[in-house]
Design an enzyme around this catalytic site. Sequence first.
Site, PDB file in Angstrom:
ATOM      1  N   SER A  63       0.805  -1.225   0.000  1.00 30.53           N
ATOM      2  CA  SER A  63       0.000   0.000   0.000  1.00 30.53           C
ATOM      3  C   SER A  63       0.835   1.270   0.000  1.00 30.53           C
ATOM      4  O   SER A  63       0.329   2.338  -0.331  1.00 30.53           O
ATOM      5  CB  SER A  63      -0.929   0.024   1.217  1.00 30.53           C
ATOM      6  OG  SER A  63      -1.836  -1.040   1.147  1.00 30.53           O
TER       7      SER A  63
ATOM      8  N   HIS B 155      -1.180   6.231   8.363  1.00 31.48           N
ATOM      9  CA  HIS B 155      -1.036   4.920   7.719  1.00 31.48           C
ATOM     10  C   HIS B 155      -0.557   5.124   6.281  1.00 31.48           C
ATOM     11  O   HIS B 155      -0.530   6.242   5.777  1.00 31.48           O
ATOM     12  CB  HIS B 155      -2.380   4.189   7.760  1.00 31.48           C
ATOM     13  CG  HIS B 155      -2.259   2.698   7.752  1.00 31.48           C
ATOM     14  ND1 HIS B 155      -2.594   1.931   6.661  1.00 31.48           N
ATOM     15  CD2 HIS B 155      -1.828   1.834   8.711  1.00 31.48           C
ATOM     16  CE1 HIS B 155      -2.386   0.655   6.945  1.00 31.48           C
ATOM     17  NE2 HIS B 155      -1.923   0.566   8.177  1.00 31.48           N
TER      18      HIS B 155
END
Length: 504
Positions: free
Chosen positions: A91, A152
């Site tokens: 990611s 994140h």
Amino acid sequence: AGIPPEPKFWNTWAQRTLKNALTLETLNRNTAKNLILFLGDGMGVPTVTAARILKGQLNGQSGEETQLEMDKFPFVSLAKTYNTNAQVPDSAGTATAYLCGVKANEGTVGVSAAAVRSQCNTTEGNEVTSILKWAKEAGKSVGIVTTTRVNHATPSASYAHSVDRDWYSDNEMPADALKDGCKDIARQLFENIPNIDVVMGGGRKYMFPKNTSDVEYPGVAKHSGTRKDGRNLVQEWIDKMRNKRGHYVWNKKQLLSLNPTSVDYLLGLFEPADLPYNLERNTETDPSLTEMVEVAIKILRKNPKGFYLLVEGGRIDHGHHEGKAKQALHETVEMDRAIGQASLMTSIHDTMTIVTADHSHVFNFGGYTVRGNTIFGLAPMMSDVDQKPFTSIIYGNGPGYKLVNGGRENVSTVDYQDSNYQAQAAVPLSMETHGGEDVAVFAKGPLAHLLHGVHEQNYIPHVMAYAACIGQNREHCFTSSGSAVLRPVLSSMATLLTVTRILC
């Protein structure tokens, strides 16, 4: 399933679709005042299809014929997701691609492929900037909304330059990285791009000094502050924003009691780490993704120059990693609701909206299920090899692999409809892995037709920037006379005529 068997039904439907498609021949060449990117983390095509069926079934329908909000977007393309050093990506490297326009190594955010994961001294000189920054520099308001931690992988590529996605606070960094001058990601959120207008998600604990008790879970050690540098980043933000109509909130009640017209800056940190899965959310204390998006747009749209908003349905990925397809699919349906909410609050005349994923997962569903079969249900036949039933949903690998008496577990002996049921997997792993196939990119609004084939993932922010006349490529925005070539949506009369044409 309630669908007529005669050809007339299908022919009429297809002709109606054709009529709609023909209207797209007139391309929308307006300038995009606003840009919205919805990122479903781990939302591969099988996840989209399964979520569509789930959405329909939640509405009492068969499911397959349902349209998700994202299904209504007129333009769809595919993005190739590989990282510079990974065939199956993560990611962080993908976020750098679709936010900064540059492919990168897995595990790194906001740095080029010249940077090496976890090696602090490869950061400097290799930083790349994001479309959020380009938009901010063009005078737009900018926002980040996520169901994960605000520091994140996905959100952090908007503002941070870190050779390691796991450096959430200085507590998670090795001593030599700190010594070499690398900054943790939470700190970069507040220091790199001044005055990001809206930030909402989780990750509260990374903002407070070590062992500071959490406001919502006092005395729970794992939720306490993590920072070794003793800084209270939230208090610093509150002080800085004191006279700038800035508000900090940490629960749903505070969020929904705000009057967006009197809020210019918003920091919402609703959990110490990630927000809970939507199925497990306390609807009194934690906002849904849809609720966060609604407040974000109300604040951002006040800027006459428009806005850029990144929305991440970040826990689709977590559900899949845990083999919990039900959690992942409900997260996807919630993100689709948020897409619908944003559609109600914006116009395709001046707002480009893109929905995509960073990568896929080894999740799929099959087994010749009948029409309307519950998406979490069984295939209609037993295995002709081990004579046991099997669920339609299956993972290529992951924690759902289980042997009982030397053979595959008999799913009829367990509750496979449970929210946390781990679907069977072919290979045992403590965490299921990402999938490497291309992901869908749905686009609508000005210049959405530029997303039209099979593209590299890093192409996405180049298109968004071009449509909005921000970033590096702006020659098309002004003719020699100084007027915009791309038409800004000024004339309400023109808009009215367009609307009339659509309605008639």
